[in-house]
Design a protein around this motif. Sequence first.
Motif, PDB file in Angstrom:
ATOM      1  N   MET A   1      63.395  45.273 106.943  1.00  5.39           N
ATOM      2  CA  MET A   1      64.021  45.712 105.457  1.00  5.39           C
ATOM      3  C   MET A   1      63.459  44.593 104.402  1.00  5.39           C
ATOM      4  N   MET A   2      63.063  45.184 103.079  1.00  8.68           N
ATOM      5  CA  MET A   2      62.472  44.187 102.100  1.00  8.68           C
ATOM      6  C   MET A   2      63.281  44.351 100.987  1.00  8.68           C
ATOM      7  N   ASP A   3      63.758  43.000 100.531  1.00  9.91           N
ATOM      8  CA  ASP A   3      64.364  43.032  99.377  1.00  9.91           C
ATOM      9  C   ASP A   3      63.757  43.054  97.759  1.00  9.91           C
ATOM     10  N   TRP A   4      62.349  43.044  97.846  1.00 11.85           N
ATOM     11  CA  TRP A   4      61.684  43.250  96.827  1.00 11.85           C
ATOM     12  C   TRP A   4      61.729  42.071  95.659  1.00 11.85           C
ATOM     13  N   SER A   5      62.671  40.783  95.966  1.00 13.90           N
ATOM     14  CA  SER A   5      62.768  39.859  94.876  1.00 13.90           C
ATOM     15  C   SER A   5      61.414  39.100  94.764  1.00 13.90           C
ATOM     16  N   SER A   6      60.612  39.439  96.032  1.00  9.29           N
ATOM     17  CA  SER A   6      59.328  38.618  95.955  1.00  9.29           C
ATOM     18  C   SER A   6      58.465  39.637  96.488  1.00  9.29           C
ATOM     19  N   PHE A   7      57.170  39.778  96.140  1.00 13.19           N
ATOM     20  CA  PHE A   7      56.208  40.958  96.701  1.00 13.19           C
ATOM     21  C   PHE A   7      54.771  40.482  96.552  1.00 13.19           C
ATOM     22  N   SER A   8      53.972  41.122  97.419  1.00 13.55           N
ATOM     23  CA  SER A   8      52.525  40.837  97.031  1.00 13.55           C
ATOM     24  C   SER A   8      51.857  41.959  96.530  1.00 13.55           C
ATOM     25  N   PHE A   9      50.904  41.920  95.643  1.00 17.92           N
ATOM     26  CA  PHE A   9      50.081  42.903  95.394  1.00 17.92           C
ATOM     27  C   PHE A   9      48.474  42.448  95.297  1.00 17.92           C
ATOM     28  N   ILE A  10      47.526  43.541  95.267  1.00 13.26           N
ATOM     29  CA  ILE A  10      46.169  43.332  94.911  1.00 13.26           C
ATOM     30  C   ILE A  10      45.758  43.543  93.352  1.00 13.26           C
ATOM     31  N   ASP A  11      45.131  42.919  92.737  1.00 17.54           N
ATOM     32  CA  ASP A  11      44.577  43.208  91.373  1.00 17.54           C
ATOM     33  C   ASP A  11      43.155  43.726  91.337  1.00 17.54           C
ATOM     34  N   LEU A  12      42.846  45.069  91.369  1.00 22.34           N
ATOM     35  CA  LEU A  12      41.746  45.589  91.439  1.00 22.34           C
ATOM     36  C   LEU A  12      41.155  45.842  89.806  1.00 22.34           C
ATOM     37  N   PHE A  13      39.804  46.139  89.616  1.00 20.75           N
ATOM     38  CA  PHE A  13      39.228  46.185  88.371  1.00 20.75           C
ATOM     39  C   PHE A  13      40.105  45.217  87.386  1.00 20.75           C
ATOM     40  N   ALA A  14      40.199  43.988  87.717  1.00 27.99           N
ATOM     41  CA  ALA A  14      41.203  43.071  87.480  1.00 27.99           C
ATOM     42  C   ALA A  14      41.149  42.645  85.832  1.00 27.99           C
ATOM     43  N   GLY A  15      39.849  42.644  85.271  1.00 30.23           N
ATOM     44  CA  GLY A  15      39.473  42.226  83.993  1.00 30.23           C
ATOM     45  C   GLY A  15      39.860  41.071  83.700  1.00 30.23           C
ATOM     46  N   ILE A  16      40.820  40.800  82.546  1.00 32.55           N
ATOM     47  CA  ILE A  16      41.234  39.233  82.360  1.00 32.55           C
ATOM     48  C   ILE A  16      42.449  39.009  83.033  1.00 32.55           C
ATOM     49  N   GLY A  17      43.201  39.969  83.793  1.00 29.06           N
ATOM     50  CA  GLY A  17      44.295  39.668  84.556  1.00 29.06           C
ATOM     51  C   GLY A  17      45.682  40.416  83.569  1.00 29.06           C
ATOM     52  N   GLY A  18      45.551  41.130  82.761  1.00 32.21           N
ATOM     53  CA  GLY A  18      46.663  41.607  81.986  1.00 32.21           C
ATOM     54  C   GLY A  18      47.609  42.366  82.995  1.00 32.21           C
ATOM     55  N   ILE A  19      47.086  43.128  84.061  1.00 34.60           N
ATOM     56  CA  ILE A  19      48.028  43.896  84.909  1.00 34.60           C
ATOM     57  C   ILE A  19      49.044  42.892  85.564  1.00 34.60           C
ATOM     58  N   ARG A  20      47.771  41.890  86.231  1.00 31.87           N
ATOM     59  CA  ARG A  20      48.614  40.654  87.116  1.00 31.87           C
ATOM     60  C   ARG A  20      49.698  39.885  86.204  1.00 31.87           C
ATOM     61  N   LEU A  21      49.628  39.690  84.953  1.00 34.50           N
ATOM     62  CA  LEU A  21      50.619  39.124  84.227  1.00 34.50           C
ATOM     63  C   LEU A  21      52.001  39.971  84.262  1.00 34.50           C
ATOM     64  N   GLY A  22      51.561  41.222  84.087  1.00 35.74           N
ATOM     65  CA  GLY A  22      52.968  42.107  83.965  1.00 35.74           C
ATOM     66  C   GLY A  22      53.872  42.214  85.434  1.00 35.74           C
ATOM     67  N   PHE A  23      52.975  42.222  86.536  1.00 38.28           N
ATOM     68  CA  PHE A  23      53.638  42.269  87.759  1.00 38.28           C
ATOM     69  C   PHE A  23      54.097  40.819  88.405  1.00 38.28           C
ATOM     70  N   GLU A  24      53.265  39.727  87.788  1.00 35.72           N
ATOM     71  CA  GLU A  24      53.776  38.521  88.101  1.00 35.72           C
ATOM     72  C   GLU A  24      55.384  38.281  87.383  1.00 35.72           C
ATOM     73  N   SER A  25      55.622  38.849  86.423  1.00 32.14           N
ATOM     74  CA  SER A  25      56.752  38.686  85.575  1.00 32.14           C
ATOM     75  C   SER A  25      57.812  39.623  86.484  1.00 32.14           C
ATOM     76  N   ALA A  26      57.504  40.248  87.403  1.00 28.16           N
ATOM     77  CA  ALA A  26      58.510  41.205  88.159  1.00 28.16           C
ATOM     78  C   ALA A  26      58.843  40.528  89.341  1.00 28.16           C
ATOM     79  N   GLY A  27      58.129  39.433  89.499  1.00 25.59           N
ATOM     80  CA  GLY A  27      58.306  38.712  91.066  1.00 25.59           C
ATOM     81  C   GLY A  27      56.985  38.575  91.976  1.00 25.59           C
ATOM     82  N   GLY A  28      56.209  39.100  91.550  1.00 26.88           N
ATOM     83  CA  GLY A  28      54.847  39.519  92.234  1.00 26.88           C
ATOM     84  C   GLY A  28      54.033  38.346  92.696  1.00 26.88           C
ATOM     85  N   HIS A  29      53.083  38.196  93.468  1.00 27.26           N
ATOM     86  CA  HIS A  29      52.186  37.135  93.688  1.00 27.26           C
ATOM     87  C   HIS A  29      51.096  37.914  94.208  1.00 27.26           C
TER      88      HIS A  29
END
Length: 315
Positions: A1-29
């Motif tokens: 069971m996963m509690d989703w307070s922390s989670f991992s993601f991959i950043d494809l077509f990453a550009g300068i990381g805008g999508i990454r910043l958005g998901f880091e703000s929700a607890g992602g790494h």
Amino acid sequence: MMDWSSFSFIDLFAGIGGIRLGFESAGGHCVFSSEFDKDACKTYQANFGEYPSGDITKIEAKDIPDFDILLGGFPCQAFSIIGKKEGFENETCGTLFFEIERILREKRPKAFMLENVKNLTAHDKGKTFKIIRKHLEALGYNVYAKVLNALDYGVPQKRERIIIVGFLDDVMFTFPDPIPVSQRKKLADILEEKVDDKYYVKERIKESRLMRLKDPNYPKPYISHENMAGSITPHPYSSCLRAGASANYILINDERRPTEREMLRLQGFPENFKIVVSYGQMKHQTGNSVAVPVISAVAKQMIFSLKQHELNKQL
């Protein structure tokens, strides 16, 4: 069971990381990033301390670390159906969407979020989007899609983008509500106080624009842009930042170009985001990027939905 307070993601077509910043703000790494453009990689490295892997078409899915959510703002390309007998399997071949598809197939993450231009829904009479949706559903994902406008999520830029979200499980998802008007940033909030002379346009350009301004008494500050027909329309927000448009495309008060920092602010990037490339490259990079607050809102909503789903499973 996963509690989703922390989670991992991959950043494809990453550009300068805008999508990454958005998901880091929700607890992602982030556990893996990929970007083709060398200059975008420079900006990404300066801000995240990692240089993205290069061309995704040359990266095997099995070499990507395991992750919970796949993220990607992929380019919109037409799909050609090569002969009847090839059919479904080869519909997406040779497009960058195919790369997302093969990684989803091999890695089976719990969820994904893809971002694209609003026109994706109309592209090739709607066929392109239909194929994308069908292929994502064929992989077993529940797919949700909606066009969201950055103006509704707090930045003074009219930028409409389709967001496609998918879950492997039967997760109930609704897109985030717009934020109250009182909480949205206005143009005056993002403009710099002291701006170098180099951003100011030549007097004749200024005069030519003011002559064609639809409403000469329009209150400042405003941003105007010149459309194809040459008319100049002022707005209390920026039109959509674009990667390829000419230098005089948008002007503040018809007198100067936005600074690098202002372009980043129009996309909702944080103040400490480092600028390490030229003006032209920064313009290209912000124009290709995403409005971070839109992605943050979607990310938080996705995590909320995934948490609810886990709770319901226990009941």
